[in-house]
Write a protein that holds these residues in place. Sequence first.
Motif, PDB file in Angstrom:
ATOM      1  N   ARG A   1     -72.537  22.939 -15.916  1.00 42.22           N
ATOM      2  CA  ARG A   1     -71.287  23.786 -16.378  1.00 42.22           C
ATOM      3  C   ARG A   1     -70.709  23.103 -17.257  1.00 42.22           C
ATOM      4  NH1 ARG A   1     -71.507  25.732 -11.212  1.00 42.22           N
ATOM      5  NH2 ARG A   1     -69.860  24.602 -10.427  1.00 42.22           N
ATOM      6  N   GLN A   2     -70.335  21.831 -16.823  1.00 36.72           N
ATOM      7  CA  GLN A   2     -69.313  20.871 -17.616  1.00 36.72           C
ATOM      8  C   GLN A   2     -69.667  20.613 -19.023  1.00 36.72           C
ATOM      9  OE1 GLN A   2     -68.533  17.396 -15.507  1.00 36.72           O
ATOM     10  NE2 GLN A   2     -67.025  18.299 -14.250  1.00 36.72           N
TER      11      GLN A   2
ATOM     12  N   LYS B   1     -71.975  22.411 -20.714  1.00 34.44           N
ATOM     13  CA  LYS B   1     -71.898  23.630 -21.501  1.00 34.44           C
ATOM     14  C   LYS B   1     -70.588  24.083 -21.795  1.00 34.44           C
ATOM     15  CE  LYS B   1     -76.573  25.082 -20.137  1.00 34.44           C
ATOM     16  NZ  LYS B   1     -77.332  25.763 -19.159  1.00 34.44           N
ATOM     17  N   ALA B   2     -69.620  23.998 -21.025  1.00 30.61           N
ATOM     18  CA  ALA B   2     -68.358  24.448 -21.112  1.00 30.61           C
ATOM     19  C   ALA B   2     -68.007  23.822 -22.358  1.00 30.61           C
ATOM     20  CB  ALA B   2     -67.439  24.070 -20.127  1.00 30.61           C
ATOM     21  N   GLN B   3     -68.354  22.657 -22.818  1.00 27.00           N
ATOM     22  CA  GLN B   3     -67.905  22.066 -24.064  1.00 27.00           C
ATOM     23  C   GLN B   3     -69.031  22.719 -25.203  1.00 27.00           C
ATOM     24  OE1 GLN B   3     -68.474  17.894 -23.337  1.00 27.00           O
ATOM     25  NE2 GLN B   3     -66.318  17.536 -23.146  1.00 27.00           N
ATOM     26  N   LYS B   4     -68.274  23.748 -25.897  1.00 27.07           N
ATOM     27  CA  LYS B   4     -69.589  24.438 -26.736  1.00 27.07           C
ATOM     28  C   LYS B   4     -69.405  23.595 -28.045  1.00 27.07           C
ATOM     29  CE  LYS B   4     -69.706  29.063 -25.241  1.00 27.07           C
ATOM     30  NZ  LYS B   4     -68.705  30.007 -24.802  1.00 27.07           N
TER      31      LYS B   4
END
Lengths: 618, 151
Positions: free
Chosen positions: A18-19, A21-24
């Motif tokens: 999640r972390q 992928k959160a940084q797109k």
Amino acid sequence: MRIGTIDKLDKFRAKCERQFKAQKKKIIVCLGPGCLASGSDKILDEFKSVLKKKKIKGITVETVKKTGCHGFCACGPLVVIEPEGIFYAKVKKIHVKDIIEKTLLKGEIIEKLLYTDPHKKSKKYTDYRSIPFYKYQTRISLRNLGLIDPDEITDYIAAGGYAALAKALTKMKPQKIINEVSKSGLRGRGGGGFSTGRKWATCAKVDDEPRFVICNGDEGDPGAFMDRCIMEGDPHSILEGMIICAFAVGSHDGYIYVREEYPLAVVNLQRAIEAARELGLLGENILGTGFSYDIKIIRGAGAFVCGESSALMKSVAGEIGEPRAKYIRSVVKGVYDKPTVLNNVETFATVPVIIEKGSKWFASIGTEKSAGTKAFSLAGKVRNTGLIEVPMGMTLRDIIYKIGGGIEEDRQFKAVQTGGPSGGCLPEGKIDLPVDFDTLTKAGSMMGSGGMIVMDERTCMVELARYFLDFLVSESCGKCVPCREGLHQLLILCTKITRGKASENDLDLMEKLSKVIQVGSLCGLGQSGPNPFMSTVQYFRDEYLSHITDCKCPGRSCRALITYTINDKCNGCVACISVCPEKAITGEKKKLHVIDQDKCSQCGSCEVVCKYDAIDIT
Amino acid sequence: MSKRTARLETILDRNPRDPSSLITVLQDIQKEFRYLPVEVLSDAAQALNVPLSKIFSASTFYKAFSLTPRGETIIRICKGTACHIKGADLLLEQLESALNIRAGETSSDLKFTVEVVNCVGACAMAPVMMVNNKYHGHVRVDRAVRLAKKG
């Protein structure tokens, strides 16, 4: 924080993903050895300092990521903007503001920083995945390089790391792991090409304790740097492979032996070991399964022979790295005379993928007898130098022309050297050979650790053989006579040829001597020592004869046989005068210069700096 | 306790005092003193219970060790295959002639040491030279001396 169970690891992974992928948006700066040599660390700092001052929505200092070697070293320093994969080559500090303002804020592409196809000058690539250099590769051991930050264990876990370890520890019996590795057809990537599964199976069967699992990170072959890139850029993949192996063979202690010249690899590996220990992935009671294994780093002290297994094991024990005769294999009696599995960096980095995806999947890649992929460091006179990984069985031509982009300055291809000092040179006639362990050996060269040096018409093959002999003479440990004395004599004879002072008898003598050294030497260094000479004399005999009979060097590089002169294209720029170490060049500004032949040492510095093609070599 | 002995003691404290620590201890001494001073070696021999002859043998076997003082600036010319065919010899010659020392030597003012290394693993940027652990790629002859003197 310690992860006590497999379930907790899964939960932790979900959080890491999640972390991640959160940084797109990501600004990826390559810190591989190539890019670092052209100052990519300064670019990373600049990005961070600009972003610290500037407030941009959705983009923070954390958006900037450092990674290990992205591969395309010829274009370094590299900056990649994800998720689009926008590839900026040869980035300088002054471009940083532009990249932030144009590409990140407005989504514009900066044309001048894109990679341009050297063959079709107008063709520019935006997404790196479409560049031929990347398009034809299949990455297994290099899977995470250029994508994850080597210092963040969470990045590795988000990329699927340590899932194979969890699977091996809970769902597989040691014997099943060994079978899986055997069936995959994985062969040792360090050069020998011995079946990895068989090695593990033998060690597991030896009735002696304790057993050791060691990683050979002593990448001494000149021209090879893939192990370095993995150790620096994806250290956890090595640790994971080693722990799986340790579980399979029943070992509780291991070492990573890193050569002295790679200090950054030591730092990154040490950090990775500590991070893995902290999470309970290494050390006592791994993931609560009751299995314990720990790893210590041993720094080499600068000895090429320590890459040889028995010498390496001596060196691990704090002794002089002299090899021994291997009538008893080191799987049986290795470090401290105990059963030892020794594999190289790339082999261990490949293991987790095999466990995760299965032996069938791995065996379906590559050729029948050489399964999987192989990483190569492509260097020399080829356009696209860098780190690559291709399926076994790809031809040398495809590697050099499709991925490598052909020869620099459109010169003529002459030969490709594979396998470092133990390998050999293959001429143009062999360029359509598929690259796998057995084909290369049959052609008189070898896979070796995977260095691939391309040579053009301006490389003298005799001089190259002399270079390798010189290297081996200085690296021979001196324990056995054929290697110590034999290679030394070969070097003397070879030097005689490069000076135009040899006879054909000398060449015969060299061939005879080579056979004695091959048969009589104690370890691989001596046994394969004559290879570079043998393969060059096999394929480039004419070149040897032209040195001997005509005193001519066709590659125009043997100093004793060439003369440098200045032609009338010279416009008197004095560049050559300033670099000539012998002060042999005279002339005034804007007037034709002259080389004093008595003083000239034929070093060729003048040719390198001349912009007007005014230096002739005859 | 002299200052030198104290420096050795801190090194010895980091490692188990037995023969298997030999190479690690030598590496730490080399890092601390920039070379292996003979007096320190004989103290280390006693502490590790290793004959001095064996220490000398290890210090001459491994290339990372030097028994003579080395310069403030260490310049390494890579002579890996890729660097060799791209003209590493020229860089070395430029340095030797500008600094008036040969490869492996240290200038008399202890400012520079020039060394040859067999591949630093940055082959794609050949020829490569290192100045005090900083890599420089694609070095042309006319830049070598400037880079070295800049430190």
